[in-house]
Each structure stands twice: as C-alpha cells, then as structure tokens.
Enzyme design. Structure first.
Site, PDB file in Angstrom:
ATOM      1  N   ASN A  23       3.547   1.870   2.606  1.00  0.00           N
ATOM      2  CA  ASN A  23       4.714   0.982   2.784  1.00  0.00           C
ATOM      3  C   ASN A  23       5.691   1.094   1.639  1.00  0.00           C
ATOM      4  O   ASN A  23       6.499   0.203   1.417  1.00  0.00           O
ATOM      5  CB  ASN A  23       4.247  -0.470   2.906  1.00  0.00           C
ATOM      6  CG  ASN A  23       3.527  -0.710   4.204  1.00  0.00           C
ATOM      7  OD1 ASN A  23       3.678   0.068   5.140  1.00  0.00           O
ATOM      8  ND2 ASN A  23       2.720  -1.750   4.253  1.00  0.00           N
ATOM      9  N   ASP A  43       8.343  -1.763   3.714  1.00  0.00           N
ATOM     10  CA  ASP A  43       7.899  -2.210   5.031  1.00  0.00           C
ATOM     11  C   ASP A  43       7.730  -3.713   5.077  1.00  0.00           C
ATOM     12  O   ASP A  43       6.849  -4.253   4.445  1.00  0.00           O
ATOM     13  CB  ASP A  43       6.560  -1.549   5.369  1.00  0.00           C
ATOM     14  CG  ASP A  43       6.249  -1.807   6.816  1.00  0.00           C
ATOM     15  OD1 ASP A  43       6.136  -0.858   7.589  1.00  0.00           O
ATOM     16  OD2 ASP A  43       6.166  -3.001   7.188  1.00  0.00           O
ATOM     17  N   LYS A  57       0.885  -1.184   0.000  1.00  0.00           N
ATOM     18  CA  LYS A  57       0.000   0.000   0.000  1.00  0.00           C
ATOM     19  C   LYS A  57       0.912   1.221   0.000  1.00  0.00           C
ATOM     20  O   LYS A  57       2.095   1.108   0.366  1.00  0.00           O
ATOM     21  CB  LYS A  57      -0.935  -0.011   1.215  1.00  0.00           C
ATOM     22  CG  LYS A  57      -0.250  -0.128   2.554  1.00  0.00           C
ATOM     23  CD  LYS A  57      -1.266  -0.353   3.677  1.00  0.00           C
ATOM     24  CE  LYS A  57      -0.534  -0.576   4.994  1.00  0.00           C
ATOM     25  NZ  LYS A  57      -1.408  -0.938   6.090  1.00  0.00           N
TER      26      LYS A  57
END
Ligand SMILES: CS(=O)(=O)NCc1cccc(-c2cn3c(Cl)cnc3c(Nc3ccc(N4CCOCC4)cc3)n2)c1
Length: 279
Positions: A141, A154, A138
């Site tokens: 991240n 992430d 997303k």
C-alpha cells in the site's frame, strides 16, 4: 506516436498505459489535456462495487483521501463518474510500488530503511493528527515518488499488479496487531496504535526481507498474539531496539511516533530529514 483509441479518452484526459489492475478496477497513467498535467486514473466499476457492497467504503475513502495534503501521502485531486464507472484522479507516483523494489532488492540497507521509516512516521503523525487511522500499512500500500519519496497510497483500495504478487498478499495477516488477532483479549477494537505495530512489522520487513511472524495463517495468528519473533543478528542494535519498542503486545506501551523520529537509529541515518520536515 500511436493514437490513443477513442474509447479510452475520458473527456479532458488522454489515457496512457495501465499501471496496475485489481478487484475493483485498473490504474492508468493519464495526462490532463489542457494543462498537460500527468496523473494516475483509478477506474472503479460501479457494478463490481455494488456486488462487493462497498459503496459506503468508496465514499468514505474518497472523503478521507481528498482532504489529505502531505508529501508522503498520495494526493487524490478529485473524482468523477459516468454511467458505469467512478474515476479517481490520483497523484502519479513515478517509481511504482514499494513492494516491487523490496522484492527486487530482497532487503534494504539500514540507511534506506531508516529514511523510509522516518517518512512513514511523518505521514502517520499527519494522519493521526487528522484522526485517520491507516489500518493497512504494508509494502503493497506504499508507492514511491520520482525522487524516491514514499507515498502512502491505499485508503481502502488495494490495486494489484498485473504480474504475480505474493499469494498471501490478498488479506495477508502479517501486519495484524495482537489486539485485532486475539478477539477475546481485545478490550478496545483498535485505535491509531495499530499503525505503530504495522510500522514495526514494516521496519522488520525492510531490514530482514520477510515479515516477523510470517508462517501458516494459524501459526501467524498464534505468533502475533505471543509476539513470538526473532530478529536476525545482522540487524544493528539500534534497529533491533526500535523494532522491539514498536512490536509491543500492549498497544499503550508502544513507542510514540514522535519518539520514533527522535530514535538514535533514525537520527544517525537521517540527519537532514527529521530537521527539514517539521510538519
Ligand atoms: C509491475 S509495477 O511496478 O508496474 N506495479 C504495477 C502496479 C500495481 C498497482 C498499482 C500501480 C501504480 C499505482 N499508481 C498510482 Cl495510484 C499512482 N502512480 C502509480 C503507479 N506508478 C508507477 C510508476 C512507475 C512504474 N514502473 C517504473 C518502471 O518499471 C516498471 C514500473 C509503475 C507504476 N503504479 C502499479
């Protein structure tokens, strides 16, 4: 030049300004003394990790990310710990969070969205070859490097900006695939095809400026389970075609990452990217 306060020196590093902070710690700009190498230090607090009972996840995320080498995956160079903290030595992404750029521009022009999706497809091809499922693709991240290249950053640790982020951010449902929303229907919990669905949601959000199933939590789940979304008419036919081939309820029917890279929408906008990057 203001002297950096003593307590901020982590041995071989000179610690600079905070870049972001969150649940499990803060990210600082830093420079390694000897070499002058610029990096980002993510400082995780052991007692908070213990409280959150996420020690195993931290170990696994470090294990995964330290073994990854790809231009669109943020490098984890190493880590060390002192009594209270675990410090991750990360690649510095010179242009910060993709989320901020999207927020500022509202939505990206199709050429820019296509470049970004091509880079994400390359990163995911690499991750899936290493049997890593990102599971949390997303904008929050994804970081942006100095030359505008995307860095999937992430692997389990979301770091929140000091400034206000979208309320739905912590634990947003927007990117969940139907096989994870609709428990009873899900035969296999999930496999790497969840990243294909998320890539479709990401592509939609780049082009439209909001997520395809954005709604109240209950309604979002229902709309995801039914694949109930509308694509605005300002989105080109080729882009619409690719979004529809990614946001397919049956994960086995989703377009493959290789086919994404060869899709007309990508080809027409990214002549060089797909040829160059054969990784
Ligand atoms: C308001 S914001 O844009 O600063 N976002 C805050 C925020 C939250 C969570 C993580 C980060 C973050 C993590 N990073 C890691 Cl890990 C490596 N490089 C960065 C990294 N790099 C970075 C590079 C440049 C900037 N600037 C560019 C000029 O405009 C202000 C922000 C910010 C972060 N940032 C930043």
């Amino acid at each position: 030049k203001h002297p950096v306060p003593k307590e901020l020196h982590l041995g071989m590093f000179e610690v600079g300004r905070p870049l972001g902070k969150g649940k499990f710690g803060r990210v600082y700009l830093a420079r390694e003394r000897e070499s002058g190498f610029v990096c980002a230090l993510k400082v995780l607090h052991k007692d908070e990790i213990r409280q959150g009972r996420v020690e195993k996840q931290v170990a696994r995320e470090i294990e995964i990310q330290s073994n990854l080498r790809h231009p669109n995956v943020l490098r984890l160079y190493g880590h060390f710990q002192d009594r209270k903290r675990i410090i991750l030595i990360l690649e510095y992404a010179g242009k910060g969070e993709l989320f901020k750029h999207l927020q500022k521009e509202n939505r990206f022009p199709e050429w820019k969205a296509a470049h970004y999706i091509a880079q994400m497809a390359s990163a995911l091809i690499y991750l899936h070859r290493k049997h890593v499922i990102h599971r949390d693709i997303k904008p929050e991240n994804i970081l942006v490097g100095l030359h505008g290249e995307l860095k999937v950053s992430d692997f389990g640790w979301s770091v929140h900006a000091p400034s206000g982020r979208r309320l739905t951010m912590c634990g947003t449902l927007d990117y969940l695939p139907p096989e994870m929303v609709d428990q009873k229907r899900s035969t296999k919990p999930y496999d790497e095809k969840v990243d294909l669905w998320a890539l479709g949601v990401l592509m939609y959000e780049f082009l439209v400026g909001s997520a395809p199933f954005e709604d109240t939590p209950i309604m979002t789940k229902r709309r995801i389970a039914k694949g109930d979304m509308t694509i605005p008419s300002f989105v080109s036919h080729e882009a619409t075609d690719l979004i529809k081939k990614l946001l397919v309820l049956d994960s086995d029917q989703r377009i493959s990452l290789e086919k994404v890279r060869q899709h007309p929408w990508i080809i027409t906008h990214c002549e060089n990217i797909t040829k160059q990057d054969k990784s």
